[in-house]
Motif scaffolding. Structure first.
Motif, PDB file in Angstrom:
ATOM      1  N   VAL A   1     -32.559   9.627 -40.931  1.00 51.52           N
ATOM      2  CA  VAL A   1     -33.889   9.922 -41.465  1.00 51.52           C
ATOM      3  C   VAL A   1     -33.793  11.123 -42.391  1.00 51.52           C
ATOM      4  CG1 VAL A   1     -36.268  10.543 -40.891  1.00 51.52           C
ATOM      5  CG2 VAL A   1     -34.998   8.998 -39.399  1.00 51.52           C
ATOM      6  N   VAL A   2     -34.436  11.011 -43.546  1.00 48.47           N
ATOM      7  CA  VAL A   2     -34.355  12.065 -44.559  1.00 48.47           C
ATOM      8  C   VAL A   2     -35.700  12.762 -44.709  1.00 48.47           C
ATOM      9  CG1 VAL A   2     -34.004  12.527 -47.022  1.00 48.47           C
ATOM     10  CG2 VAL A   2     -32.504  10.938 -45.836  1.00 48.47           C
TER      11      VAL A   2
ATOM     12  N   LEU B   1     -28.782  17.788 -37.267  1.00 47.64           N
ATOM     13  CA  LEU B   1     -29.704  18.273 -38.283  1.00 47.64           C
ATOM     14  C   LEU B   1     -28.893  18.836 -39.438  1.00 47.64           C
ATOM     15  CD1 LEU B   1     -32.142  20.310 -35.950  1.00 47.64           C
ATOM     16  CD2 LEU B   1     -32.223  17.859 -36.502  1.00 47.64           C
ATOM     17  N   LEU B   2     -28.951  18.192 -40.595  1.00 50.68           N
ATOM     18  CA  LEU B   2     -28.190  18.626 -41.767  1.00 50.68           C
ATOM     19  C   LEU B   2     -29.154  19.162 -42.815  1.00 50.68           C
ATOM     20  CD1 LEU B   2     -25.678  15.643 -42.134  1.00 50.68           C
ATOM     21  CD2 LEU B   2     -25.134  17.965 -41.406  1.00 50.68           C
ATOM     22  N   ASP B   3     -29.060  20.459 -43.089  1.00 45.97           N
ATOM     23  CA  ASP B   3     -29.995  21.115 -43.990  1.00 45.97           C
ATOM     24  C   ASP B   3     -29.345  21.332 -45.356  1.00 45.97           C
ATOM     25  OD1 ASP B   3     -32.162  22.394 -45.046  1.00 45.97           O
ATOM     26  OD2 ASP B   3     -32.231  24.021 -43.591  1.00 45.97           O
ATOM     27  N   GLU B   4     -29.763  20.546 -46.331  1.00 46.51           N
ATOM     28  CA  GLU B   4     -29.317  20.649 -47.725  1.00 46.51           C
ATOM     29  C   GLU B   4     -27.791  20.659 -47.861  1.00 46.51           C
ATOM     30  OE1 GLU B   4     -31.390  20.355 -50.051  1.00 46.51           O
ATOM     31  OE2 GLU B   4     -33.330  21.129 -49.413  1.00 46.51           O
TER      32      GLU B   4
ATOM     33  N   LEU C   1     -30.832  13.679 -38.902  1.00 48.49           N
ATOM     34  CA  LEU C   1     -32.013  14.105 -39.646  1.00 48.49           C
ATOM     35  C   LEU C   1     -31.512  14.987 -40.778  1.00 48.49           C
ATOM     36  CD1 LEU C   1     -35.120  13.908 -39.674  1.00 48.49           C
ATOM     37  CD2 LEU C   1     -35.194  15.980 -38.283  1.00 48.49           C
ATOM     38  N   LEU C   2     -31.723  14.525 -41.998  1.00 48.54           N
ATOM     39  CA  LEU C   2     -31.136  15.130 -43.191  1.00 48.54           C
ATOM     40  C   LEU C   2     -32.233  15.691 -44.087  1.00 48.54           C
ATOM     41  CD1 LEU C   2     -28.812  15.477 -45.345  1.00 48.54           C
ATOM     42  CD2 LEU C   2     -29.255  13.091 -45.980  1.00 48.54           C
ATOM     43  N   ALA C   3     -32.194  16.983 -44.375  1.00 46.55           N
ATOM     44  CA  ALA C   3     -33.129  17.603 -45.317  1.00 46.55           C
ATOM     45  C   ALA C   3     -32.465  17.685 -46.676  1.00 46.55           C
ATOM     46  CB  ALA C   3     -33.534  18.995 -44.840  1.00 46.55           C
TER      47      ALA C   3
ATOM     48  N   HIS D   1     -32.875  10.995 -54.842  1.00 48.53           N
ATOM     49  CA  HIS D   1     -32.275   9.720 -55.246  1.00 48.53           C
ATOM     50  C   HIS D   1     -31.086   9.378 -54.360  1.00 48.53           C
ATOM     51  CE1 HIS D   1     -31.163   6.420 -57.865  1.00 48.53           C
ATOM     52  NE2 HIS D   1     -29.942   6.922 -57.968  1.00 48.53           N
ATOM     53  N   ALA D   2     -30.174  10.344 -54.178  1.00 44.21           N
ATOM     54  CA  ALA D   2     -28.983  10.092 -53.368  1.00 44.21           C
ATOM     55  C   ALA D   2     -29.346   9.930 -51.896  1.00 44.21           C
ATOM     56  CB  ALA D   2     -27.977  11.230 -53.544  1.00 44.21           C
ATOM     57  N   ALA D   3     -30.290  10.745 -51.411  1.00 44.67           N
ATOM     58  CA  ALA D   3     -30.643  10.703 -49.996  1.00 44.67           C
ATOM     59  C   ALA D   3     -31.326   9.401 -49.614  1.00 44.67           C
ATOM     60  CB  ALA D   3     -31.538  11.890 -49.649  1.00 44.67           C
ATOM     61  N   LEU D   4     -32.221   8.916 -50.465  1.00 40.84           N
ATOM     62  CA  LEU D   4     -32.943   7.682 -50.155  1.00 40.84           C
ATOM     63  C   LEU D   4     -32.006   6.481 -50.080  1.00 40.84           C
ATOM     64  CD1 LEU D   4     -36.254   7.951 -52.222  1.00 40.84           C
ATOM     65  CD2 LEU D   4     -36.036   7.797 -49.730  1.00 40.84           C
TER      66      LEU D   4
END
Length: 235
Positions: free
Chosen positions: A30-31, A158-161, A189-191, A196-199
């Motif tokens: 989830v982004v 949890l991955l933050d940026e 869970l990715l912030a 574009h790349a995350a989606l």
């Protein structure tokens, strides 16, 4: 796996999060999309108990995380890989990685297996394992940061940026690794500001603006959406 129910968070008199409702189901990637300052990192700080939620409930399956200490949240399986990597630059790559294994320090065999898994994901780190982490490139340092988080055996990562400040090719490689971690069974869970790349790799996404969830959907429903464009360009 991880749920936020009407969660608010304050920094003194400033309310950073306003009634956040979101979920990351078991095995999902989830982004969180949003411009700098939208509230993505505050969501992570609330989940990892670095800042206590002012209202609402945060649950890891049946475990209530609000009110727990950060170390208890780590032991429960919520592992936060922070923005900016936060490595110990004077320590070797290997020592940085093994710090992530501290909650499981008595399980030496398990930690050796986990370390082999990390080196399998990031083979470039094998030859640099004795080098100071501060001597590595930005992309290699991000590998160490993610690897350290994996050594803590996350149920939810949890991955933050993670793509911040990295070259396009390294960003592509980093997102491929995140997909591999998720496909191996870890909920992620990715912030990200790189919408574009995350989606492209997400099962679902939430758009965060001014501490509020303003949109939820998958790639097809969010690609080209005006709210996503604002989150991406920060305007």
């Amino acid at each position: 796996m991880l749920t936020f129910n009407d969660v608010s968070l304050d920094y003194g008199s400033f309310r950073a999060l306003h009634g956040i409702n979101l979920r990351a189901d078991e095995g999902e990637l989830v982004v969180l999309l949003g411009a700098n300052g939208a509230g993505k990192s505050s969501i992570f700080r609330a989940a990892s108990a670095l800042t206590r939620a002012s209202a609402g409930r945060i649950r890891l399956k049946d475990v209530d995380l609000v009110g727990k200490r950060p170390a208890e949240v780590v032991r429960a399986g919520v592992i936060h890989c922070p923005e900016g990597r936060k490595l110990f630059p004077a320590l070797s790559v290997l020592k940085n990685l093994m710090l992530g294994a501290y909650p499981h320090r008595r399980d030496r065999a398990g930690n050796r297996t986990r370390l082999d898994d990390v080196f399998g994901l990031f083979p470039d780190l094998v030859k640099r394992k004795d080098d100071p982490a501060g001597a590595l490139s930005g992309g290699q340092q991000q590998m160490v940061a993610i690897g350290r988080a994996l050594m803590s055996r996350p149920r939810v990562l949890l991955l933050d940026e993670p793509s911040l400040g990295l070259a396009p090719l390294v960003v592509k490689q980093t997102f491929e690794v995140i997909q591999r971690i998720n496909r191996a069974g870890t909920t992620v869970l990715l912030a990200e500001q790189n919408a574009h790349a995350a989606l492209k790799i997400a099962h679902r996404a939430y758009v965060v603006e001014s501490g509020r969830i303003v949109l939820e959907g998958d790639y097809d429903s969010l690609a080209g959406n005006e709210a996503v464009r604002r989150a991406y360009v920060g305007g």
